[in-house]
Write a protein that holds these residues in place. Structure first.
Motif, PDB file in Angstrom:
ATOM      1  N   THR A  38       0.650  -1.342   0.091  1.00  0.00           N
ATOM      2  CA  THR A  38      -0.039   0.275  -0.259  1.00  0.00           C
ATOM      3  C   THR A  38       0.839   1.239  -0.101  1.00  0.00           C
ATOM      4  OG1 THR A  38      -1.340  -1.163   1.451  1.00  0.00           O
ATOM      5  CG2 THR A  38      -2.081   0.981   1.155  1.00  0.00           C
ATOM      6  N   THR A  39       1.882   1.380   0.838  1.00  0.00           N
ATOM      7  CA  THR A  39       2.447   2.583   1.022  1.00  0.00           C
ATOM      8  C   THR A  39       3.239   2.789  -0.361  1.00  0.00           C
ATOM      9  OG1 THR A  39       3.009   1.763   3.301  1.00  0.00           O
ATOM     10  CG2 THR A  39       4.407   3.566   2.524  1.00  0.00           C
ATOM     11  N   TRP A  40       3.904   1.908  -0.672  1.00  0.00           N
ATOM     12  CA  TRP A  40       4.432   2.081  -2.108  1.00  0.00           C
ATOM     13  C   TRP A  40       3.680   2.394  -3.392  1.00  0.00           C
ATOM     14  CZ3 TRP A  40       6.939  -2.953  -4.865  1.00  0.00           C
ATOM     15  CH2 TRP A  40       7.855  -2.699  -6.008  1.00  0.00           C
ATOM     16  N   LEU A  41       2.460   1.847  -3.323  1.00  0.00           N
ATOM     17  CA  LEU A  41       1.633   2.193  -4.459  1.00  0.00           C
ATOM     18  C   LEU A  41       1.070   3.576  -4.061  1.00  0.00           C
ATOM     19  CD1 LEU A  41       0.383   0.635  -6.981  1.00  0.00           C
ATOM     20  CD2 LEU A  41       1.675  -0.656  -5.668  1.00  0.00           C
ATOM     21  N   LYS A  42       0.848   4.176  -2.898  1.00  0.00           N
ATOM     22  CA  LYS A  42       0.646   5.560  -2.524  1.00  0.00           C
ATOM     23  C   LYS A  42       1.456   6.205  -3.203  1.00  0.00           C
ATOM     24  CE  LYS A  42      -2.200   4.777   1.696  1.00  0.00           C
ATOM     25  NZ  LYS A  42      -2.648   5.188   3.091  1.00  0.00           N
ATOM     26  N   ALA A  43       2.722   6.009  -2.954  1.00  0.00           N
ATOM     27  CA  ALA A  43       3.649   6.870  -3.639  1.00  0.00           C
ATOM     28  C   ALA A  43       3.765   6.863  -4.925  1.00  0.00           C
ATOM     29  CB  ALA A  43       5.205   6.308  -2.914  1.00  0.00           C
ATOM     30  N   ASN A  52       0.542  13.555 -10.196  1.00  0.00           N
ATOM     31  CA  ASN A  52       1.191  14.758 -10.098  1.00  0.00           C
ATOM     32  C   ASN A  52       2.328  15.272 -10.652  1.00  0.00           C
ATOM     33  OD1 ASN A  52      -1.243  15.940  -7.977  1.00  0.00           O
ATOM     34  ND2 ASN A  52      -0.574  14.119  -6.772  1.00  0.00           N
ATOM     35  N   ARG A  53       2.811  14.486 -11.790  1.00  0.00           N
ATOM     36  CA  ARG A  53       4.119  14.466 -12.333  1.00  0.00           C
ATOM     37  C   ARG A  53       4.419  15.807 -12.927  1.00  0.00           C
ATOM     38  NH1 ARG A  53       2.027  10.681 -15.769  1.00  0.00           N
ATOM     39  NH2 ARG A  53       2.391  11.068 -17.594  1.00  0.00           N
ATOM     40  N   LYS A 104      12.333  15.526  -8.261  1.00  0.00           N
ATOM     41  CA  LYS A 104      13.395  16.101  -7.159  1.00  0.00           C
ATOM     42  C   LYS A 104      12.626  17.029  -6.328  1.00  0.00           C
ATOM     43  CE  LYS A 104      15.645  19.491 -10.680  1.00  0.00           C
ATOM     44  NZ  LYS A 104      15.138  18.748 -11.751  1.00  0.00           N
ATOM     45  N   HIS A 105      11.492  17.702  -6.625  1.00  0.00           N
ATOM     46  CA  HIS A 105      10.749  18.389  -5.672  1.00  0.00           C
ATOM     47  C   HIS A 105       9.552  17.814  -5.046  1.00  0.00           C
ATOM     48  CE1 HIS A 105      13.489  21.655  -7.035  1.00  0.00           C
ATOM     49  NE2 HIS A 105      13.037  21.578  -8.127  1.00  0.00           N
ATOM     50  N   SER A 106       9.848  16.579  -4.934  1.00  0.00           N
ATOM     51  CA  SER A 106       8.494  15.831  -4.887  1.00  0.00           C
ATOM     52  C   SER A 106       7.840  15.951  -3.325  1.00  0.00           C
ATOM     53  CB  SER A 106       8.525  14.310  -5.031  1.00  0.00           C
ATOM     54  OG  SER A 106       7.478  13.490  -4.565  1.00  0.00           O
ATOM     55  N   PRO A 107       6.536  16.094  -3.116  1.00  0.00           N
ATOM     56  CA  PRO A 107       6.035  16.396  -1.529  1.00  0.00           C
ATOM     57  C   PRO A 107       6.372  14.932  -0.850  1.00  0.00           C
ATOM     58  CG  PRO A 107       4.562  16.964  -3.083  1.00  0.00           C
ATOM     59  CD  PRO A 107       5.418  16.436  -3.750  1.00  0.00           C
ATOM     60  N   LEU A 108       6.861  13.924  -1.448  1.00  0.00           N
ATOM     61  CA  LEU A 108       7.043  12.589  -1.073  1.00  0.00           C
ATOM     62  C   LEU A 108       8.491  12.836  -0.106  1.00  0.00           C
ATOM     63  CD1 LEU A 108       6.472  10.130  -3.562  1.00  0.00           C
ATOM     64  CD2 LEU A 108       5.572   9.849  -1.301  1.00  0.00           C
ATOM     65  N   ASN A 147      14.889   5.560   3.722  1.00  0.00           N
ATOM     66  CA  ASN A 147      16.024   6.630   4.173  1.00  0.00           C
ATOM     67  C   ASN A 147      15.768   7.789   4.425  1.00  0.00           C
ATOM     68  OD1 ASN A 147      17.662   4.377   4.814  1.00  0.00           O
ATOM     69  ND2 ASN A 147      18.065   4.199   2.464  1.00  0.00           N
ATOM     70  N   LEU A 148      14.428   8.208   4.101  1.00  0.00           N
ATOM     71  CA  LEU A 148      14.036   9.769   4.016  1.00  0.00           C
ATOM     72  C   LEU A 148      13.774  10.192   5.785  1.00  0.00           C
ATOM     73  CD1 LEU A 148      11.450  10.301   1.266  1.00  0.00           C
ATOM     74  CD2 LEU A 148      13.909  11.222   1.312  1.00  0.00           C
ATOM     75  N   GLU A 149      14.156  11.073   6.097  1.00  0.00           N
ATOM     76  CA  GLU A 149      14.139  11.410   7.321  1.00  0.00           C
ATOM     77  C   GLU A 149      12.736  11.349   8.031  1.00  0.00           C
ATOM     78  OE1 GLU A 149      15.645  15.441   8.466  1.00  0.00           O
ATOM     79  OE2 GLU A 149      14.810  14.948  10.724  1.00  0.00           O
ATOM     80  N   VAL A 150      11.656  11.803   7.019  1.00  0.00           N
ATOM     81  CA  VAL A 150      10.420  12.005   7.569  1.00  0.00           C
ATOM     82  C   VAL A 150       9.587  10.498   7.696  1.00  0.00           C
ATOM     83  CG1 VAL A 150       9.504  11.956   4.976  1.00  0.00           C
ATOM     84  CG2 VAL A 150       8.053  13.096   6.659  1.00  0.00           C
TER      85      VAL A 150
END
Ligand code: A3P
Length: 328
Positions: free
Chosen positions: A76-81, A88-89, A95-99, A274-277
């Motif tokens: 699910t998490t993967w598909l959400k991303a 929204n591309r 490189k500026h993705s809200p993700l 690995n993203l801090e968020v």
């Protein structure tokens, strides 16, 4: 419990009180210290049951809505991303993705456990178009307005052997609120038996998978059935299939520019983990964010299920999916 209904004209407090009464009347059993409620044949955790009941009657689908459906721990998490990034591309380049600063689950909230969590609709007006939602509800239990509309549903499915292992680690991390990777092997017998008898959150898993599978065969323009394993194996091919289904196909120019690979890399397990968020905080006040990013591999079940568990589950899968055309 079969004819559960709420009056949509009640005021908020009354609505919540009535949902509470309905929830209290449902069959309830405890799994690893978490109460599960049985409603229309599916077991729901406390953070979803109220939302299931109320969204069934209050959720109004738009024709342009995109719905990601899944059995928990199937990707699910993967598909959400991925869905967010594809749709929204033109607004955000990878490189500026809200993700990069917002968790996938906050970008694409879940109908029953976010928008309708307490029974009342929340944050539905501020969503950008097209709206993207996620749900773990089985197809039969989806809000009527979703089934009656032409909105598109993407279902992600994963091998039940890896799913039970992922679920086991996830539940442990929630109960213990500790590091999911430091769990004992093999998985707990009782947990495994419960999964096989259809007693886990959103179980029986075979009903969840088969419900969407059948509709994807009958109405392929309405339901796209995807597999976690296929996405791992050939992400470019699968992303093209996904984008076309969503109504946002990649152009030849985008493909030549390497945009598909860029989105695939942005949404990869290694990158997101690995993203801090995605390394801090609790979701829904009890799930460590890190629990959504454990190992992200195909076939990890060999490290956590005994050979006899593998045999039992394979037999069950064979039996439940016989004649469906679905093979794992
Ligand atoms: P594992 O526990 O096997 O590692 P869900 O998102 O439906 O809750 O599923 C979680 C599973 O998907 C976990 O599996 C998790 O590690 C894995 N996962 C999370 N993000 C992923 C990604 N970007 N790519 C591949 N797998 C991912």
């Amino acid at each position: 419990a079969k004819n559960i209904s709420i009056n949509v004209n009640e005021d908020d407090q009354e609505l919540q009180n009535n949902i509470e009464k309905l929830v209290n009347a449902l069959p309830k059993e405890t799994m690893c210290g978490i109460p599960l409620f049985q409603y229309n044949g599916t077991w729901y955790p406390p953070n979803a049951i109220r939302g299931v009941i109320s969204s069934q009657q209050l959720f109004q689908a738009d024709e342009s809505d995109l719905i990601l459906a899944s059995f928990p721990k199937s990707g699910t998490t993967w598909l959400k991303a991925l869905i967010f990034s594809i749709v929204n591309r033109n607004r955000y380049q990878p490189k500026h993705s809200p993700l990069l600063s917002i968790q996938p689950h906050d970008l694409v909230p879940t109908i029953e456990s976010d928008h309708f969590r307490d029974g009342l609709p929340r944050n539905l007006h501020q969503l950008s178009q097209p709206r993207i939602f996620s749900t773990h509800m089985p197809y039969a239990s989806l809000p009527h307005s979703i089934k009656a509309s032409n909105c598109r549903i993407v279902y992600v499915c994963r091998n039940p052997l890896d799913t039970v292992v992922s679920q086991w680690h996830f539940v442990r991390s929630m109960v213990k609120n500790n590091n999911a990777s430091a769990q004992p092997n093999p998985i707990d017998d009782e947990f495994f038996d419960n999964y096989c008898r259809g007693f886990q959150a959103f179980c029986p898993f075979w009903d969840n998978i088969l419900g969407y599978w059948k509709v994807s065969l009958e109405k392929p323009e309405g339901v796209l059935f995807m597999n976690y394993e296929d996405l791992k194996q050939d992400s470019v091919f699968e992303l093209k299939r996904l984008a076309s289904f969503l109504g946002f196909p990649f152009s030849a120019e985008e493909e030549a520019q390497g945009l598909i690979e860029e989105i695939s890399t942005l949404c990869s397990f290694e990158n997101l983990k690995n993203l801090e968020v995605n390394q801090k905080g609790l979701r829904l006040s009890l799930i460590p964010t890190t629990a959504y990013f454990r190992k992200g591999e195909v076939g990890d079940y060999v490290n956590h299920l005994t050979p006899s568990m593998v045999e039992i589950l394979n037999k069950l899968v064979e039996e439940k999916f016989a004649g469906s055309g679905l093979v794992f």
